[in-house]
Motif scaffolding. Structure first.
Motif, PDB file in Angstrom:
ATOM      1  N   ASN A  94      23.869  -8.035   0.207  1.00  0.00           N
ATOM      2  CA  ASN A  94      24.464  -9.077   1.063  1.00  0.00           C
ATOM      3  C   ASN A  94      24.113 -10.479   0.595  1.00  0.00           C
ATOM      4  O   ASN A  94      24.484 -11.456   1.236  1.00  0.00           O
ATOM      5  CB  ASN A  94      24.069  -8.875   2.531  1.00  0.00           C
ATOM      6  CG  ASN A  94      24.635  -7.582   3.104  1.00  0.00           C
ATOM      7  OD1 ASN A  94      25.783  -7.241   2.856  1.00  0.00           O
ATOM      8  ND2 ASN A  94      23.821  -6.842   3.843  1.00  0.00           N
ATOM      9  N   SER A  95      23.385 -10.585  -0.485  1.00  0.00           N
ATOM     10  CA  SER A  95      23.047 -11.827  -1.181  1.00  0.00           C
ATOM     11  C   SER A  95      22.021 -11.458  -2.247  1.00  0.00           C
ATOM     12  O   SER A  95      21.092 -10.693  -1.967  1.00  0.00           O
ATOM     13  CB  SER A  95      22.450 -12.883  -0.243  1.00  0.00           C
ATOM     14  OG  SER A  95      21.973 -13.994  -0.995  1.00  0.00           O
ATOM     15  N   VAL A  96      22.161 -11.988  -3.450  1.00  0.00           N
ATOM     16  CA  VAL A  96      21.222 -11.630  -4.517  1.00  0.00           C
ATOM     17  C   VAL A  96      19.805 -12.111  -4.223  1.00  0.00           C
ATOM     18  O   VAL A  96      18.847 -11.593  -4.801  1.00  0.00           O
ATOM     19  CB  VAL A  96      21.680 -12.185  -5.884  1.00  0.00           C
ATOM     20  CG1 VAL A  96      22.884 -11.433  -6.399  1.00  0.00           C
ATOM     21  CG2 VAL A  96      21.975 -13.680  -5.807  1.00  0.00           C
ATOM     22  N   VAL A  97      19.662 -13.069  -3.309  1.00  0.00           N
ATOM     23  CA  VAL A  97      18.308 -13.522  -2.962  1.00  0.00           C
ATOM     24  C   VAL A  97      17.553 -12.460  -2.174  1.00  0.00           C
ATOM     25  O   VAL A  97      16.352 -12.596  -1.935  1.00  0.00           O
ATOM     26  CB  VAL A  97      18.331 -14.850  -2.174  1.00  0.00           C
ATOM     27  CG1 VAL A  97      18.963 -15.948  -2.997  1.00  0.00           C
ATOM     28  CG2 VAL A  97      19.051 -14.696  -0.845  1.00  0.00           C
ATOM     29  N   ASN A  98      18.239 -11.393  -1.781  1.00  0.00           N
ATOM     30  CA  ASN A  98      17.596 -10.312  -1.033  1.00  0.00           C
ATOM     31  C   ASN A  98      17.067  -9.192  -1.928  1.00  0.00           C
ATOM     32  O   ASN A  98      16.696  -8.133  -1.418  1.00  0.00           O
ATOM     33  CB  ASN A  98      18.580  -9.712  -0.020  1.00  0.00           C
ATOM     34  CG  ASN A  98      18.834 -10.633   1.153  1.00  0.00           C
ATOM     35  OD1 ASN A  98      17.992 -11.449   1.515  1.00  0.00           O
ATOM     36  ND2 ASN A  98      20.005 -10.499   1.760  1.00  0.00           N
ATOM     37  N   VAL A  99      17.024  -9.405  -3.220  1.00  0.00           N
ATOM     38  CA  VAL A  99      16.556  -8.358  -4.142  1.00  0.00           C
ATOM     39  C   VAL A  99      15.174  -7.853  -3.747  1.00  0.00           C
ATOM     40  O   VAL A  99      14.919  -6.631  -3.721  1.00  0.00           O
ATOM     41  CB  VAL A  99      16.547  -8.874  -5.596  1.00  0.00           C
ATOM     42  CG1 VAL A  99      15.825  -7.885  -6.506  1.00  0.00           C
ATOM     43  CG2 VAL A  99      17.962  -9.064  -6.101  1.00  0.00           C
ATOM     44  N   ASN A 100      14.263  -8.756  -3.439  1.00  0.00           N
ATOM     45  CA  ASN A 100      12.896  -8.340  -3.088  1.00  0.00           C
ATOM     46  C   ASN A 100      12.862  -7.479  -1.825  1.00  0.00           C
ATOM     47  O   ASN A 100      11.995  -6.614  -1.680  1.00  0.00           O
ATOM     48  CB  ASN A 100      12.001  -9.565  -2.908  1.00  0.00           C
ATOM     49  CG  ASN A 100      11.715 -10.271  -4.213  1.00  0.00           C
ATOM     50  OD1 ASN A 100      11.794  -9.666  -5.283  1.00  0.00           O
ATOM     51  ND2 ASN A 100      11.412 -11.556  -4.154  1.00  0.00           N
ATOM     52  N   LYS A 101      13.810  -7.707  -0.914  1.00  0.00           N
ATOM     53  CA  LYS A 101      13.870  -6.899   0.303  1.00  0.00           C
ATOM     54  C   LYS A 101      14.308  -5.465   0.007  1.00  0.00           C
ATOM     55  O   LYS A 101      14.020  -4.547   0.779  1.00  0.00           O
ATOM     56  CB  LYS A 101      14.826  -7.531   1.308  1.00  0.00           C
ATOM     57  CG  LYS A 101      14.375  -8.891   1.828  1.00  0.00           C
ATOM     58  CD  LYS A 101      15.363  -9.437   2.833  1.00  0.00           C
ATOM     59  CE  LYS A 101      14.921 -10.813   3.344  1.00  0.00           C
ATOM     60  NZ  LYS A 101      15.883 -11.373   4.328  1.00  0.00           N
ATOM     61  N   ALA A 102      15.005  -5.279  -1.108  1.00  0.00           N
ATOM     62  CA  ALA A 102      15.477  -3.938  -1.467  1.00  0.00           C
ATOM     63  C   ALA A 102      14.402  -3.108  -2.160  1.00  0.00           C
ATOM     64  O   ALA A 102      14.473  -1.868  -2.156  1.00  0.00           O
ATOM     65  CB  ALA A 102      16.703  -4.051  -2.373  1.00  0.00           C
ATOM     66  N   VAL A 103      13.407  -3.764  -2.750  1.00  0.00           N
ATOM     67  CA  VAL A 103      12.404  -3.080  -3.563  1.00  0.00           C
ATOM     68  C   VAL A 103      11.711  -1.930  -2.829  1.00  0.00           C
ATOM     69  O   VAL A 103      11.579  -0.830  -3.387  1.00  0.00           O
ATOM     70  CB  VAL A 103      11.371  -4.096  -4.110  1.00  0.00           C
ATOM     71  CG1 VAL A 103      10.185  -3.372  -4.734  1.00  0.00           C
ATOM     72  CG2 VAL A 103      12.034  -5.013  -5.140  1.00  0.00           C
ATOM     73  N   PRO A 104      11.259  -2.089  -1.574  1.00  0.00           N
ATOM     74  CA  PRO A 104      10.582  -0.972  -0.900  1.00  0.00           C
ATOM     75  C   PRO A 104      11.451   0.269  -0.721  1.00  0.00           C
ATOM     76  O   PRO A 104      10.938   1.382  -0.593  1.00  0.00           O
ATOM     77  CB  PRO A 104      10.203  -1.569   0.462  1.00  0.00           C
ATOM     78  CG  PRO A 104      10.168  -3.042   0.239  1.00  0.00           C
ATOM     79  CD  PRO A 104      11.242  -3.310  -0.747  1.00  0.00           C
ATOM     80  N   TYR A 105      12.758   0.087  -0.709  1.00  0.00           N
ATOM     81  CA  TYR A 105      13.670   1.209  -0.523  1.00  0.00           C
ATOM     82  C   TYR A 105      13.910   2.000  -1.810  1.00  0.00           C
ATOM     83  O   TYR A 105      14.436   3.111  -1.772  1.00  0.00           O
ATOM     84  CB  TYR A 105      15.020   0.715   0.002  1.00  0.00           C
ATOM     85  CG  TYR A 105      14.989   0.175   1.410  1.00  0.00           C
ATOM     86  CD1 TYR A 105      15.372   0.968   2.497  1.00  0.00           C
ATOM     87  CD2 TYR A 105      14.592  -1.131   1.671  1.00  0.00           C
ATOM     88  CE1 TYR A 105      15.352   0.475   3.791  1.00  0.00           C
ATOM     89  CE2 TYR A 105      14.562  -1.637   2.961  1.00  0.00           C
ATOM     90  CZ  TYR A 105      14.946  -0.829   4.017  1.00  0.00           C
ATOM     91  OH  TYR A 105      14.922  -1.328   5.298  1.00  0.00           O
ATOM     92  N   LEU A 106      13.542   1.435  -2.956  1.00  0.00           N
ATOM     93  CA  LEU A 106      13.938   1.999  -4.241  1.00  0.00           C
ATOM     94  C   LEU A 106      12.879   2.862  -4.910  1.00  0.00           C
ATOM     95  O   LEU A 106      13.162   3.524  -5.911  1.00  0.00           O
ATOM     96  CB  LEU A 106      14.320   0.857  -5.199  1.00  0.00           C
ATOM     97  CG  LEU A 106      15.535   0.024  -4.794  1.00  0.00           C
ATOM     98  CD1 LEU A 106      15.647  -1.204  -5.690  1.00  0.00           C
ATOM     99  CD2 LEU A 106      16.808   0.853  -4.870  1.00  0.00           C
ATOM    100  N   LYS A 107      11.687   2.897  -4.387  1.00  0.00           N
ATOM    101  CA  LYS A 107      10.555   3.469  -5.114  1.00  0.00           C
ATOM    102  C   LYS A 107      10.674   4.960  -5.401  1.00  0.00           C
ATOM    103  O   LYS A 107      10.078   5.454  -6.368  1.00  0.00           O
ATOM    104  CB  LYS A 107       9.257   3.201  -4.346  1.00  0.00           C
ATOM    105  CG  LYS A 107       9.234   3.794  -2.947  1.00  0.00           C
ATOM    106  CD  LYS A 107       7.923   3.461  -2.239  1.00  0.00           C
ATOM    107  CE  LYS A 107       7.887   4.069  -0.837  1.00  0.00           C
ATOM    108  NZ  LYS A 107       6.607   3.764  -0.147  1.00  0.00           N
ATOM    109  N   ASP A 108      11.445   5.729  -4.608  1.00  0.00           N
ATOM    110  CA  ASP A 108      11.484   7.181  -4.775  1.00  0.00           C
ATOM    111  C   ASP A 108      12.721   7.691  -5.508  1.00  0.00           C
ATOM    112  O   ASP A 108      12.895   8.904  -5.661  1.00  0.00           O
ATOM    113  CB  ASP A 108      11.388   7.873  -3.407  1.00  0.00           C
ATOM    114  CG  ASP A 108      10.058   7.625  -2.732  1.00  0.00           C
ATOM    115  OD1 ASP A 108       9.038   7.549  -3.452  1.00  0.00           O
ATOM    116  OD2 ASP A 108      10.027   7.479  -1.490  1.00  0.00           O
ATOM    117  N   TYR A 109      13.575   6.778  -5.974  1.00  0.00           N
ATOM    118  CA  TYR A 109      14.793   7.222  -6.663  1.00  0.00           C
ATOM    119  C   TYR A 109      14.538   7.484  -8.149  1.00  0.00           C
ATOM    120  O   TYR A 109      13.711   6.819  -8.775  1.00  0.00           O
ATOM    121  CB  TYR A 109      15.906   6.191  -6.498  1.00  0.00           C
ATOM    122  CG  TYR A 109      16.421   6.095  -5.085  1.00  0.00           C
ATOM    123  CD1 TYR A 109      17.222   7.093  -4.548  1.00  0.00           C
ATOM    124  CD2 TYR A 109      16.085   5.010  -4.275  1.00  0.00           C
ATOM    125  CE1 TYR A 109      17.689   7.015  -3.242  1.00  0.00           C
ATOM    126  CE2 TYR A 109      16.539   4.921  -2.975  1.00  0.00           C
ATOM    127  CZ  TYR A 109      17.345   5.934  -2.460  1.00  0.00           C
ATOM    128  OH  TYR A 109      17.784   5.852  -1.165  1.00  0.00           O
TER     129      TYR A 109
END
Length: 261
Positions: free
Chosen positions: A186-201
């Motif tokens: 929803n905005s590239v400035v939110n990349v850091n907010k996505a990091v916790p969701y990505l750790k198990d993929y």
């Protein structure tokens, strides 16, 4: 700066959002700073905003602006199933079939200063809503990512990432992400907010924009997760984003269909 004779930049004060028709983008003040300063570093952007808009003294404020009791506010904000024909038509113009639009989006009806408005609505993880229509791009509530697990019984081993929900709908239309979870920034400035969701993929497929901001976000993710981050923008390398690619494919398909009639 662009040389223009017709105004193409709109600010919606009630929603604290802006939209630039010249580049087809909009958002909140952070999104604007990201465009102006060509960066996705949130701390840097906040410094730029603070330096550009110093806090004036109380005396200056009192003498410079007429007194008002309250700022315009959004009233009677209601989210309902997507049914408005103008909104469905808008998404169809973007290459999104009605059944995909209606299954994945909502419709927001609201008023500002006693004037009624409506927009396509897409929820984020903080309960905020991304709002879109043919003339407006903004957000109601807190700006955040959207997280969409494919199955309810547990996360997938694969995740697809998009900058905006129109690109996510485009991927569904093209059949690109069957079985994969999805994250919409929803905005590239939110990349850091996505990091916790990505750790198990085991695989992170990135369908980001082919511009500086999109490639910077891709580099940041690659620096954290390494080779499991796959750049899928090569699919639409001649276009700015996945939706531009879809619209072009739909145009070609319709043109050939009409020629064969």
């Amino acid at each position: 700066m662009r040389q223009e004779h017709t105004p193409s930049f709109k600010v919606e004060t009630a929603l604290n959002c802006w939209y630039d028709f010249g580049i087809g983008k909009g958002g909140n003040i952070i999104d604007l700073a990201a465009e102006l300063y060509q960066s996705t570093d949130l701390r840097y952007l906040m410094r730029c905003i603070a330096n550009s808009y110093p806090v004036p003294s109380a005396q200056t404020v009192a003498s410079s602006f007429p007194q008002r009791h309250s700022a315009p506010s959004v009233e009677q904000f209601e989210v309902v199933p997507l049914e408005h024909r103008a909104l469905v038509a808008y998404l169809q113009e973007r290459g999104i079939p009605a059944h995909i639009a209606m299954a994945n989006c909502k419709e927001a009806n609201y008023s500002v200063n006693d004037k009624s408005y409506f927009a396509v609505a897409f929820e984020n993880v903080s309960g905020g809503w991304e709002l879109r229509n043919r003339y407006f791009k903004g957000c109601k509530g807190r700006k955040d990512i959207s997280y969409l697990p494919w199955a309810r019984d547990g996360p997938s081993a694969e995740c697809a990432m998009f900058e905006g929900f129109i690109d996510y709908l485009s991927a569904l239309t093209l059949g690109l992400i069957s079985g994969a979870d999805a994250i919409i920034l929803n905005s590239v400035v939110n990349v850091n907010k996505a990091v916790p969701y990505l750790k198990d993929y085991r695989t992170i497929n990135c369908y980001l924009d082919n511009d500086t901001a999109g490639q910077t976000a891709l580099s940041e993710l690659t620096a954290i997760y390494g080779p499991i981050v796959i750049d899928r923008s090569t699919l639409y390398s001649e276009f700015n984003d996945l939706n531009d690619f879809l619209v072009n494919q739909s145009f070609i398909k319709n043109t050939l269909s009409n020629e064969n009639k």
